[in-house]
Design a protein around this motif. Structure first.
Motif, PDB file in Angstrom:
ATOM      1  N   PHE A 105      39.849  50.285  40.007  1.00 42.86           N
ATOM      2  CA  PHE A 105      38.591  49.851  39.391  1.00 42.86           C
ATOM      3  C   PHE A 105      38.845  48.652  38.471  1.00 42.86           C
ATOM      4  O   PHE A 105      38.088  47.672  38.477  1.00 42.86           O
ATOM      5  N   ALA A 106      39.914  48.715  37.685  1.00 39.96           N
ATOM      6  CA  ALA A 106      40.259  47.606  36.793  1.00 39.96           C
ATOM      7  C   ALA A 106      40.569  46.344  37.586  1.00 39.96           C
ATOM      8  O   ALA A 106      40.171  45.239  37.199  1.00 39.96           O
ATOM      9  N   LEU A 107      41.278  46.486  38.705  1.00 43.45           N
ATOM     10  CA  LEU A 107      41.647  45.331  39.517  1.00 43.45           C
ATOM     11  C   LEU A 107      40.414  44.674  40.121  1.00 43.45           C
ATOM     12  O   LEU A 107      40.315  43.441  40.174  1.00 43.45           O
ATOM     13  N   ILE A 108      39.459  45.482  40.585  1.00 43.62           N
ATOM     14  CA  ILE A 108      38.225  44.930  41.148  1.00 43.62           C
ATOM     15  C   ILE A 108      37.524  44.047  40.121  1.00 43.62           C
ATOM     16  O   ILE A 108      37.133  42.907  40.401  1.00 43.62           O
ATOM     17  N   ASN A 109      37.375  44.561  38.909  1.00 42.58           N
ATOM     18  CA  ASN A 109      36.684  43.792  37.880  1.00 42.58           C
ATOM     19  C   ASN A 109      37.524  42.637  37.353  1.00 42.58           C
ATOM     20  O   ASN A 109      36.981  41.617  36.926  1.00 42.58           O
ATOM     21  N   SER A 110      38.846  42.782  37.381  1.00 42.64           N
ATOM     22  CA  SER A 110      39.712  41.676  36.981  1.00 42.64           C
ATOM     23  C   SER A 110      39.571  40.507  37.942  1.00 42.64           C
ATOM     24  O   SER A 110      39.499  39.343  37.528  1.00 42.64           O
TER      25      SER A 110
END
Length: 232
Positions: A105-110
């Motif tokens: 999830f963090a990578l998607i938003n990053s």
């Protein structure tokens, strides 16, 4: 004997003594030990004349890729969701699966932030359906339509999102190499870096989708099945 012969004898003796002294000095400079000492001095002088200190950096291995954890890190990660479950419900979330879900999830938003896009909002209902789909894929194969032929948008609508204006789904299957996160990261980055017409890229960088749920199942061999469901 007169004065002149004595003078010549004394002068000859001084010349011979001077020659012997010069020979001894040259001999000491040409000896191996003296040459070594001279080279050492020159080497030290060269070091002290450098413009700065000599620095030796130890070899470092490339760090394992890590995702930047957002401030709104999801903690509500359901075990399963609404939908067909011919293989029974998925097992409880392991600590590894929870961590990978948060990291993905963090990578998607990053990736979105790096392109100046707003972040997706975490949605637990979508996440439950996504986890169920990852579990189903482990049994019925890598597909958007297994196990019963329904498309991703039909499944998302049945979860309570009927009337959406846009929907999407990305699925991935990653090996745990060199680490579980690194394997998943490689697959995710290959999707977001597709050509502009690639559907994964379109979904991940959309300006019409706003909510996302991520569901991960790590199989007994350590391989990672993951589903990302998105809706407007």
């Amino acid at each position: 004997m007169g004065r002149k012969p004595w003078f010549l004898v004394v002068l000859l003796g001084l010349i011979l003594l001077s020659a012997c002294g010069a020979k001894q000095e040259n001999s000491s400079l040409s000896s191996p030990n003296a040459s070594s000492r001279l080279n050492d001095k020159l080497h030290i002088a060269q070091q002290t004349n450098t413009t700065g200190p000599m620095m030796v950096f130890p070899k470092q291995d490339a760090p394992t890729p890590t995702a930047q954890v957002p401030t709104n890190i999801p903690t509500n990660i359901p075990r399963t969701g609404v939908g067909a479950a011919p293989y029974g419900p998925p097992p409880p979330m392991s600590a590894e699966e929870t961590q990978l879900t948060q990291q993905l999830f963090a990578l998607i938003n990053s990736d979105r932030a790096a392109r100046g896009l707003y972040p997706y909002t975490w949605n637990a209902t979508l996440a439950g359906g996504a986890r169920l789909h990852s579990w189903n894929m482990f049994h019925c194969g890598f597909s958007h339509t297994c196990p019963d032929g329904r498309t991703q948008c039909q499944r998302i609508a049945d979860e309570g999102f009927a009337g959406y204006s846009d929907c999407g789904e990305c699925i991935g299957y990653a090996g745990p190499y060199p680490t579980p996160y690194a394997g998943m990261h490689n697959i995710q980055e290959s999707m977001v870096n597709e050509p502009p017409t690639g559907w994964h890229r379109i979904h991940l960088l959309s300006t019409t989708l706003h909510r996302v749920g991520v569901g991960i199942y790590v199989d007994p061999q350590g391989y990672i099945w993951f589903t990302e469901d998105l809706v407007s």
